[in-house]
Structure formats: structure tokens, C-alpha cells
Design a protein around this motif. Sequence first.
Motif, PDB file in Angstrom:
ATOM      1  N   GLN A  31       0.633  -1.249   0.073  1.00  0.00           N
ATOM      2  CA  GLN A  31       0.104   0.060   0.007  1.00  0.00           C
ATOM      3  C   GLN A  31       0.373   1.401   0.292  1.00  0.00           C
ATOM      4  O   GLN A  31       0.125   2.282  -0.611  1.00  0.00           O
ATOM      5  CB  GLN A  31      -0.939   0.132   0.855  1.00  0.00           C
ATOM      6  CG  GLN A  31      -1.953  -1.215   1.130  1.00  0.00           C
ATOM      7  CD  GLN A  31      -2.843  -1.037   2.538  1.00  0.00           C
ATOM      8  OE1 GLN A  31      -2.393  -0.517   3.506  1.00  0.00           O
ATOM      9  NE2 GLN A  31      -3.790  -1.667   2.523  1.00  0.00           N
ATOM     10  N   ASP A  32       2.348   0.905   0.058  1.00  0.00           N
ATOM     11  CA  ASP A  32       3.371   2.674   0.487  1.00  0.00           C
ATOM     12  C   ASP A  32       2.622   3.110   1.110  1.00  0.00           C
ATOM     13  O   ASP A  32       3.104   4.215   1.148  1.00  0.00           O
ATOM     14  CB  ASP A  32       3.155   2.572  -2.213  1.00  0.00           C
ATOM     15  CG  ASP A  32       4.738   4.265  -1.572  1.00  0.00           C
ATOM     16  OD1 ASP A  32       5.676   3.484  -0.518  1.00  0.00           O
ATOM     17  OD2 ASP A  32       4.257   5.117  -1.694  1.00  0.00           O
ATOM     18  N   ALA A  33       2.134   2.899   2.388  1.00  0.00           N
ATOM     19  CA  ALA A  33       1.612   3.625   3.429  1.00  0.00           C
ATOM     20  C   ALA A  33       3.035   3.415   4.689  1.00  0.00           C
ATOM     21  O   ALA A  33       2.612   2.107   4.846  1.00  0.00           O
ATOM     22  CB  ALA A  33       0.510   2.943   4.085  1.00  0.00           C
ATOM     23  N   VAL A  34       2.925   4.322   5.444  1.00  0.00           N
ATOM     24  CA  VAL A  34       3.985   4.670   6.395  1.00  0.00           C
ATOM     25  C   VAL A  34       3.719   3.755   7.297  1.00  0.00           C
ATOM     26  O   VAL A  34       2.129   4.496   8.122  1.00  0.00           O
ATOM     27  CB  VAL A  34       4.214   5.832   6.430  1.00  0.00           C
ATOM     28  CG1 VAL A  34       5.445   5.808   7.322  1.00  0.00           C
ATOM     29  CG2 VAL A  34       5.233   6.918   5.396  1.00  0.00           C
ATOM     30  N   ARG A  35       3.721   3.308   8.023  1.00  0.00           N
ATOM     31  CA  ARG A  35       3.508   2.122   9.341  1.00  0.00           C
ATOM     32  C   ARG A  35       4.243   2.473  10.326  1.00  0.00           C
ATOM     33  O   ARG A  35       4.280   2.677  11.329  1.00  0.00           O
ATOM     34  CB  ARG A  35       3.779   1.031   9.232  1.00  0.00           C
ATOM     35  CG  ARG A  35       2.962   0.031   8.023  1.00  0.00           C
ATOM     36  CD  ARG A  35       1.546  -0.301   8.353  1.00  0.00           C
ATOM     37  NE  ARG A  35       0.830  -0.358   6.987  1.00  0.00           N
ATOM     38  CZ  ARG A  35      -0.803   0.219   7.150  1.00  0.00           C
ATOM     39  NH1 ARG A  35      -1.288   0.943   7.830  1.00  0.00           N
ATOM     40  NH2 ARG A  35      -0.615  -0.559   5.413  1.00  0.00           N
ATOM     41  N   PHE A  36       5.995   3.060   9.988  1.00  0.00           N
ATOM     42  CA  PHE A  36       7.368   3.774  11.215  1.00  0.00           C
ATOM     43  C   PHE A  36       7.501   4.545  10.742  1.00  0.00           C
ATOM     44  O   PHE A  36       8.159   4.381   9.679  1.00  0.00           O
ATOM     45  CB  PHE A  36       7.419   2.732  11.390  1.00  0.00           C
ATOM     46  CG  PHE A  36       7.804   2.031  12.576  1.00  0.00           C
ATOM     47  CD1 PHE A  36       8.138   1.457  14.157  1.00  0.00           C
ATOM     48  CD2 PHE A  36      10.073   2.953  12.668  1.00  0.00           C
ATOM     49  CE1 PHE A  36       9.061   1.932  14.990  1.00  0.00           C
ATOM     50  CE2 PHE A  36      10.758   2.822  13.858  1.00  0.00           C
ATOM     51  CZ  PHE A  36      10.516   2.490  15.149  1.00  0.00           C
ATOM     52  N   LEU A  37       7.603   5.284  11.569  1.00  0.00           N
ATOM     53  CA  LEU A  37       8.487   7.229  10.594  1.00  0.00           C
ATOM     54  C   LEU A  37       9.394   7.734  11.965  1.00  0.00           C
ATOM     55  O   LEU A  37       8.738   7.061  13.465  1.00  0.00           O
ATOM     56  CB  LEU A  37       7.391   8.298  10.973  1.00  0.00           C
ATOM     57  CG  LEU A  37       7.644   9.305  10.154  1.00  0.00           C
ATOM     58  CD1 LEU A  37       9.060   9.397   8.760  1.00  0.00           C
ATOM     59  CD2 LEU A  37       7.289  10.675   9.683  1.00  0.00           C
ATOM     60  N   ILE A  38      10.474   7.438  11.939  1.00  0.00           N
ATOM     61  CA  ILE A  38      11.807   8.259  12.797  1.00  0.00           C
ATOM     62  C   ILE A  38      12.093   9.727  12.221  1.00  0.00           C
ATOM     63  O   ILE A  38      12.476   9.464  11.280  1.00  0.00           O
ATOM     64  CB  ILE A  38      12.715   7.237  13.155  1.00  0.00           C
ATOM     65  CG1 ILE A  38      12.487   5.887  13.595  1.00  0.00           C
ATOM     66  CG2 ILE A  38      13.872   8.146  14.212  1.00  0.00           C
ATOM     67  CD1 ILE A  38      13.813   5.335  13.366  1.00  0.00           C
ATOM     68  N   ASP A  39      11.644  10.492  12.476  1.00  0.00           N
ATOM     69  CA  ASP A  39      12.077  11.665  12.073  1.00  0.00           C
ATOM     70  C   ASP A  39      13.588  12.263  12.219  1.00  0.00           C
ATOM     71  O   ASP A  39      14.030  11.763  13.358  1.00  0.00           O
ATOM     72  CB  ASP A  39      11.133  12.791  12.727  1.00  0.00           C
ATOM     73  CG  ASP A  39      11.147  13.566  13.851  1.00  0.00           C
ATOM     74  OD1 ASP A  39      12.305  12.888  14.566  1.00  0.00           O
ATOM     75  OD2 ASP A  39      10.239  14.578  14.679  1.00  0.00           O
ATOM     76  N   LEU A  40      14.030  13.708  11.852  1.00  0.00           N
ATOM     77  CA  LEU A  40      15.214  14.253  11.960  1.00  0.00           C
ATOM     78  C   LEU A  40      15.625  13.925  13.278  1.00  0.00           C
ATOM     79  O   LEU A  40      17.459  14.166  13.720  1.00  0.00           O
ATOM     80  CB  LEU A  40      15.695  15.122  11.323  1.00  0.00           C
ATOM     81  CG  LEU A  40      14.843  16.584  11.315  1.00  0.00           C
ATOM     82  CD1 LEU A  40      15.698  17.199  12.372  1.00  0.00           C
ATOM     83  CD2 LEU A  40      14.133  17.417  10.443  1.00  0.00           C
ATOM     84  N   ASN A  41      14.300  14.556  14.683  1.00  0.00           N
ATOM     85  CA  ASN A  41      14.855  14.229  15.863  1.00  0.00           C
ATOM     86  C   ASN A  41      14.895  13.574  16.309  1.00  0.00           C
ATOM     87  O   ASN A  41      15.068  13.571  17.897  1.00  0.00           O
ATOM     88  CB  ASN A  41      14.186  15.667  16.689  1.00  0.00           C
ATOM     89  CG  ASN A  41      14.966  17.016  15.886  1.00  0.00           C
ATOM     90  OD1 ASN A  41      15.465  17.700  16.014  1.00  0.00           O
ATOM     91  ND2 ASN A  41      13.622  17.765  15.787  1.00  0.00           N
ATOM     92  N   GLY A  42      14.594  11.969  15.845  1.00  0.00           N
ATOM     93  CA  GLY A  42      14.495  10.527  16.378  1.00  0.00           C
ATOM     94  C   GLY A  42      13.229  10.293  16.913  1.00  0.00           C
ATOM     95  O   GLY A  42      13.974   9.500  17.616  1.00  0.00           O
TER      96      GLY A  42
END
Length: 191
Positions: A31-42
Amino acid sequence: LVNSSNSQTYETRIGVQGLENTSYAIKDITQDAVRFLIDLNGHVTMPSQPAFNVNKGGTDVSNIAANGSYSIITWNTERFDQNADFDLTNNRFVAPVTGKYNLQVQIRLENLDSAAGYYILKLATSNEDYICLFDPDFGQDAVYWAMAVNVLADMDASDTVNVSIIQSSGTQQTDIDGDVHYTYFSGYLVA
């Protein structure tokens, strides 16, 4: 990660050397859906993690039954329902996966009857009921009273939870304030 057999340390690093200020995502390949995201600040977020917050949208409930039977509290407004697991039609949350869920409800009662035997606010899951009980014998009818239940509940996939209230006896005069600041139900998957 530590390999216990030879005490060596292994690391998995993400990113591109020389590229900074980037976030990293684990996506569902179909589905090309984000399931887990780590941003630039962690900071870590999981956009599909079950989480909901519902309220009565300002709709009061007048004169709850005083007959000793539980009445389901209805909800008509979702502030958010991150994984679309709250069923507004049936006024319940449906667990999408087995796990531990933090559930909390608060309601504000108005015009309590001091002659009532008791009031109970109940979170009823498929596995267990969690309650808040009090006797309103204050010597007079209280104008306002808040009740709340907060629990870490075990739920299996497809288990449900709803909220109900009971007034054991007395006069049918107690209302539930529908203001979003006083009456709401929320929860999320913890583990």
C-alpha cells in the motif's frame, strides 16, 4: 544488538552518508503506507497504531434511567480515530489486534440525586469490566460530579469495549453533560 556467544556488538544504521536532516520510514510494500516513522530529531511515530478519542459533541443526556439497569453511553464525534477502529454506530471500540490497551473515560454528571443508592460508570471489555462506583449521599443533591475510569486492559483481536452507566434507584433527574471538555472516551494500543 549483542551476540551473547562471542560478546560482539552489531549495529544497524539507517541513512545515507553525507545526507542530514532526513526522516526515515518503514512502509507497507503493497500500500506504500508509512507504518513506522523516525523524524530527524529521533521522534518515533506509528501512523497506523490504534488510537481514538470520541466525545458527545456537546449533546447532553437528560434524566438517565434510575431503574438499576445499565445504559450504554453514546458517542457522536470523533476527535480522532487513527486506525478507524472506533464504531460510532454501535458506540464501541473494536480491538484490531491482541494486546494491552490504555482506555480512559470521563463523564460529568449534573443534578445528582442524593437518594440514589449508587452510581456506577463501567468500561465493559469482552474480557473484563472496570468500574467506578460511588454513593451520592452528600446530604443534598450535588450539582456537578465527575466520574472516571482509566485502565490498562488486555484485549484480543476483535474484542470490544463500550461505556455504560447505572443509577441504582432514586429520582430520574441526573444528566450527563455532553461538553467535550467534561465527557470523553479515549484509548490506544500500548503493547
